[in-house]
Write a protein that holds these residues in place. Structure first.
Motif, mmCIF file in Angstrom:
data_model
loop_
_atom_site.group_PDB
_atom_site.id
_atom_site.type_symbol
_atom_site.label_atom_id
_atom_site.label_comp_id
_atom_site.label_asym_id
_atom_site.label_seq_id
_atom_site.Cartn_x
_atom_site.Cartn_y
_atom_site.Cartn_z
ATOM 1 N N PRO D 57 7.143 -5.385 10.138
ATOM 2 C CA PRO D 57 9.343 -5.660 9.788
ATOM 3 C C PRO D 57 9.708 -5.327 8.438
ATOM 4 O O PRO D 57 10.355 -4.848 8.197
ATOM 5 N N GLU D 60 9.916 -2.163 7.411
ATOM 6 C CA GLU D 60 11.047 -0.988 7.505
ATOM 7 C C GLU D 60 12.388 -1.290 7.636
ATOM 8 O O GLU D 60 13.224 -0.637 7.636
ATOM 9 N N SER D 61 12.185 -2.675 7.510
ATOM 10 C CA SER D 61 13.214 -3.313 6.488
ATOM 11 C C SER D 61 14.048 -2.680 5.417
ATOM 12 O O SER D 61 15.438 -2.503 4.557
#
Lengths: 319, 319, 319, 319, 319, 319
Positions: D57, D60-61
């Motif tokens: 996560p 991907e941020s």
């Protein structure tokens, strides 16, 4: 009777000789009568000729004959010599000396052929020896090999030129092979002897020098490979790779793609053949360009398009 | 003591020999101490070497010396042999055999030079004879002519290569000249002998083979012309056009503009020189490419970028 | 008496002038008498001329004289003007104004030469300064430098063309050098002034513009290097690498192998010289192609083979 | 806080700076945990960076952001410096100085732009004057014209390079035009100013220098013509042939078909533009090749593939 | 009255027809009177014509008229037919059938145009569809598209040739597209239809076929892109990259830099367009070379400079 | 048991499969024991493999076998997967599916061959029909024709590629022939079917794709002509010129000397064959270059050396 050659004719000379007919037409004068206009040649040059009071049947009776016997008389017209024809007679093949009409080697053909066969006989590798034996025991092949020119106009463009050039390269091969131990002499010599045999099929030389249809469509490299193929099949156990090496010599001898070789030389023998062929051809082309140049006052030839340069033609005066 | 050549070294061998130093650096280990990292070579190869516990003054004392005497011991590290140096000593020129460090001709230099001088002595044209005499009576010239390579890497790239190549082309010229009457033998032979002399100035070969500044900026063709110029001026009445013809031979011997010749060959002798030079160079380049190729299982060499092709390296198996 | 130039002649004009003899022959009329057929020229054109009733001794007495004084009268024959010669007289060199016979610069030669010498005098590097001083204190060199054309036909193909072109490029160098700090102005300017001096030996221009034997055999790049060599040897301590850099400028100024440079430009000065030479030459070639084009109805010149294109010749009408 | 540039980093330095992210990956260690492997750059170089204990996560941020703020610490691993990342923060456009990340002109952009506009203002031909006014009153155009590079890597490959190159060629045009009367100064200067404007569309320079899709598919010559087209349509009565002449200048300025010009220069102005563009580009390319060459012991650069030669980099030592 | 075509004229024929005037001059006879010398043509050939007893005012009254009505009579002079003009009358545009004077397609123009529009109507991609609709709803464009030749002399060099060639390539595209799934049919067909539209501006064909100023200065590739540009701007939301792809098709269709394409084909559609255009053009060029060859006795055409080879013109006899 | 393909292997997998052996060596570890180092492949990739505790007799017992059955287990070493061999077994030819090891056509070979034979059966010219019958009734020829690749790497470089390419070009010929009346359909189709048959001898594809000695030495053009020769001789009265035309089609189909054709296409059929062959090959090469390109973020492929350009690989996103 001794032939009167075209380059030596003056006005007012009586003529009775066989000429090579380059072209001929039946034409109409302004007042409506028919005449024959022709261009005749021998190996020394070309002359315009006219026969007045011709008829269609007579003209057609002459057919496409390459050689005709011409009787007539020369005259000067507009500062040029022309030939007024009195009579045209058909002639037979045996009365014709091809060397009178087309440029020929100045060497002795029989002597050259003997020398070449001696070099052939020095080859020891059995399959190559057999292959050459098949060629040189073929009378028709030998006859054409001895009479063919080596080119239409570039170098050795004369009857016997193929033999003269092949012998000359073979001699180069003969003396150079011992200097380079990696070179296989038998393969090199065999390749030299066969490298241009395709010219027998590529060139026509019965009337002038030009390319045959086969010559234009497939060329002497491939024709040569096909001629080798036909004979190699008759020899038991001709090794495949040896045959490929020999084909490669023939196919790559022009040395560069842009000169029509589908393969670059990739063996020492192919490399040597390419250079030896080239040096002999170029030296002849240089000599020919210098000989053909007319102007005695200039140290240089005109620009030679084939060689892409001018040549210094008077070295001998300065050394 | 017999030299231990690099290609024959194993791990655990004691070394005491003079090496050619390709490069050396003073470096810092991760814990901050100094060491010397060097690359040493002889004619058989190159070896990495380290000397631990070095100091800046010691490193600087070595200067730019090309040759150093190295004492130490080999060991295996990460599957490669390296040399751990114990001691480095300066050496003097007379202890060095240049042939131990750079590739050399396999022929006998003295014998080749005698052969060449014999060919030189066959020249009869007086000005060319005098010119060559000036060259070959110059000891410094002779020494460099006999030791120079003929190229950095293309062909005859070894000590003595210039002599070996020049002699080889001279022999070709000698046997070919009689076959072509138009060729002036004296001019051709003289041109052959001088065609590459500019390589003496073009190439450096004290440490490895590379181009000199003069070589890069003007090249061996022009250097050769200048070397001829200097001597021709010392000869009374050297005919101007003969000198131009000789200069032309040197300038045009690469044969094509794209190979750096400012003029195309425009005389028979220049043409012949170009082809004879080319055939000798290319045959050597072929042989070298085949010798250098490692893979014994392939009938073909790798693609050779200089020759722009692969070579068939096993002809001899099939003939 | 004011000269009557060929381009302005009509029929029926009396002639008494010196002409440049392009060629002359002794010929025989159809009725057997002798006459002289000649081609005469001045800088405006060429005219055919005949002298009837000539004799062999008289013809031979004229020798190879380039210039002859001709008396006669023009007439119209087959719509062309020809000159019927009454008398031919030999003439002496001092009566000849070369500019009357060969195309010449339209600039003032003395003024151009002064400008060039001023640029020469701005060079400070002592060896280059000395070298140029040796050239420009040589009267014979100066005379030929001021009269030579810069080409046979390409650009500046007129008497004084070498000077005009050299000055023009030198001016370009002078204004461009300050824009590029890396460029050494002295080396660039010296290279510009000497880049084409070899044309003095390369070209002949006493009768028409053509290449000398030296020009054909070695070319103006090498001739220029040899001219520099001769003078550099007279200067004590001329640094070897500086000399190589200067030679490099001359040798590489054509910029590409295919234009006859044996080396590509490898210094900033050599690069700049190549482009400045090229821009001046090409602009002159464009202007000449446009001026020489005859058809007033076409916006375009004919295809120009040297430039490999047509040129739009009426820009000025559209801006 | 003053930025720490990559080329000056040592081991053990704390880092908190914005970097240009060349690429980044999420990878798995041998024991199965995730880490980020990235390559970061600024204008002085590139550094490898790792962030241990990353998560999908988080990775991907970060999205595709070109610039990221990086906190961490350098260390030495296998003799190379790498950056161990502690924290990654997103950043905003206004915190970024593009010149910190991409090479930029060393000249003053504002000063160069003023000089260029002064040259623009010297043009008198009304339609060309109006056309340039439309370009230079367009703020967006001006901004991109001042920041664009002139090439991806060949010459002037830095921010501001288009302006620097255009100004440099315009100055050449300005001083050369008076020397050649046939040249129309207004058309030449206008052509110079517009010749490379298509590079604004051809090149991308937000992260590194590369070609845009438009640049690859149609190229800056055609893009430039289309940009001119758009403005010329807004000018009443822009003469058709003048527009064609201007288009021709842009299209032909590469000078040869093989360099992507669909037309050869066929006017004096087009010829001059081609050479002036070329001389400026090549001089910069030479200087860059010499500057970029690392080895201080060699008088020569390595072989430069774009220029197809080595360059002599130490002329200044010898003059 | 049925036109008498030039190729069928004999001596002694009365003439009253409109001719295309290739050029005309007012000249002076040897006795000082004025006459008009002209060259007249129709699509079958060219004839020399003279009008005796002309005057300057009359000659000037004829102006630059391309077509004139000529009354007169043929006669034979020096074996050639010439036309003695009795009267010259001006004529009006509507009396002229352009096909009588310039070579024309042998196909039915209306039928071809219908076929092409049917192919156009098969395109589904909305922006390409709209773009073609803008072209084919423009009457002036359609008229010129249907009458323009496709070349000055290479292939389809006749009125209607552009349409004939475009339709032929479109048919090829239509049948080939389904065989290669990666090819986008709509883009390919649209590119085919537009690839040569610039020839409408590149070529002039009112008197003979030659290049316009625009054609010479920018060429039909760029003209075509500009014609597309003008229409694409009228279509809302024409996607930028789609437009670039279409421009790319037009710009790259010559396939090689040396044939004037500033970009090589870099998409499948551009590649296909290049080959389909080429195959149609070359087949027509072969057919034309064979048709134009006169000599019935030779199996081969003369050497064709455009195609750089001879062609075998009698295949059909041998299959 | 379903084969485990190399591209899908992870660490720790048990292996029992037949692999293609690219090369294998017997080596010595640092402690002196012997091991086998090998490179194994299938059509999805290559894997390094080791067998510890090997012996010379065992290694020699494996001989030169191309395929071996390998039992063992994968493991990860230095981030790469390698295979630790437990057992090596010899295998027999019938257990091998060649398609598992070498790339193969994705089409159905039997279906393609049927389609091709249907096209063959449409030929009416009796000699060409007989000739093709001789080829396609030869089972060995058919088998090799159906399995050979069309190239080593350029296009259709997979098993069945020769058939797939030949069929594809034959279909093009089939639909294009009716559009050009001058084209002889039978000769064209026959030429298409035979144009690449020489690749059967030129290429080897038992272990990987490479050239045979014959392929290197004479090439598929000449091999094809020899294969035709052998059969044509078996057909009574095969017309000589028809045979030359067919040979010409095969020899000239590369279209240019530099691509290895010894003759340029000189008939319409040869011209058409050249272009149709080229368009099919190039479209496949484009598609392959796009498929093979890895980077999903770039609209462009890397520079493709064979095609000398980048390709736009995302057209479909923009149309």
């Amino acid at each position: 009777m001794i032939r009167k050659f075209i380059s030596q004719l003056n006005g007012g000379t009586t003529i009775d000789d066989i000429f090579l007919v380059q072209n001929k037409d039946l034409r109409t004068t302004k007042n409506g009568s028919l005449y024959i206009q022709a261009q005749l040649s021998d190996r020394t040059g070309t002359i315009d000729a006219r026969m007045w009071d011709a008829s269609t049947p007579f003209f057609e009776s002459l057919g496409d004959d390459t050689f005709l016997r011409i009787k007539g008389r020369t005259e000067i017209y507009q500062n040029k010599i022309q030939l007024i024809i009195k009579q045209i007679l058909k002639t037979s093949q045996e009365d014709i000396q091809l060397e009178d009409y087309l440029p020929s080697t100045e060497q002795d053909v029989n002597k050259m052929f003997s020398e070449l066969k001696q070099i052939v006989s020095s080859i020891k590798q059995p399959h190559l020896k057999d292959l050459l034996a098949l060629f040189f025991s073929d009378k028709d092949f030998c006859k054409r090999f001895c009479s063919a020119p080596a080119a239409v106009q570039y170098h050795h463009a004369f009857l016997g030129g193929l033999l003269e050039h092949t012998l000359s390269v073979a001699k180069l091969g003969d003396i150079i092979a011992p200097l380079y131990p990696g070179l296989n002499r038998d393969l090199l010599i065999c390749g030299i002897i066969l490298h241009d045999i395709g010219k027998i099929s590529e060139l026509c030389y019965e009337r002038n020098f030009h390319y045959s249809d086969e010559g234009q469509l497939i060329g002497h490299l491939i024709s040569g490979v096909l001629m080798v193929e036909e004979r190699a099949k008759q020899i038991d156990g001709f090794p495949k790779t040896l045959l490929d090496l020999l084909r490669h010599l023939i196919l790559s001898h022009h040395g560069e793609y842009e000169w029509g070789s589908p393969k670059l030389p990739m063996t020492l023998e192919a490399l040597a053949l390419h250079y030896l062929d080239n040096i002999d051809a170029k030296i002849h082309a240089f000599n020919k360009a210098i000989l053909n140049d007319k102007d005695p006052n200039d140290n240089w030839t005109n620009y030679n398009r084939m060689l892409e340069r001018k040549l210094f033609k008077k070295s001998h005066n300065y050394i």
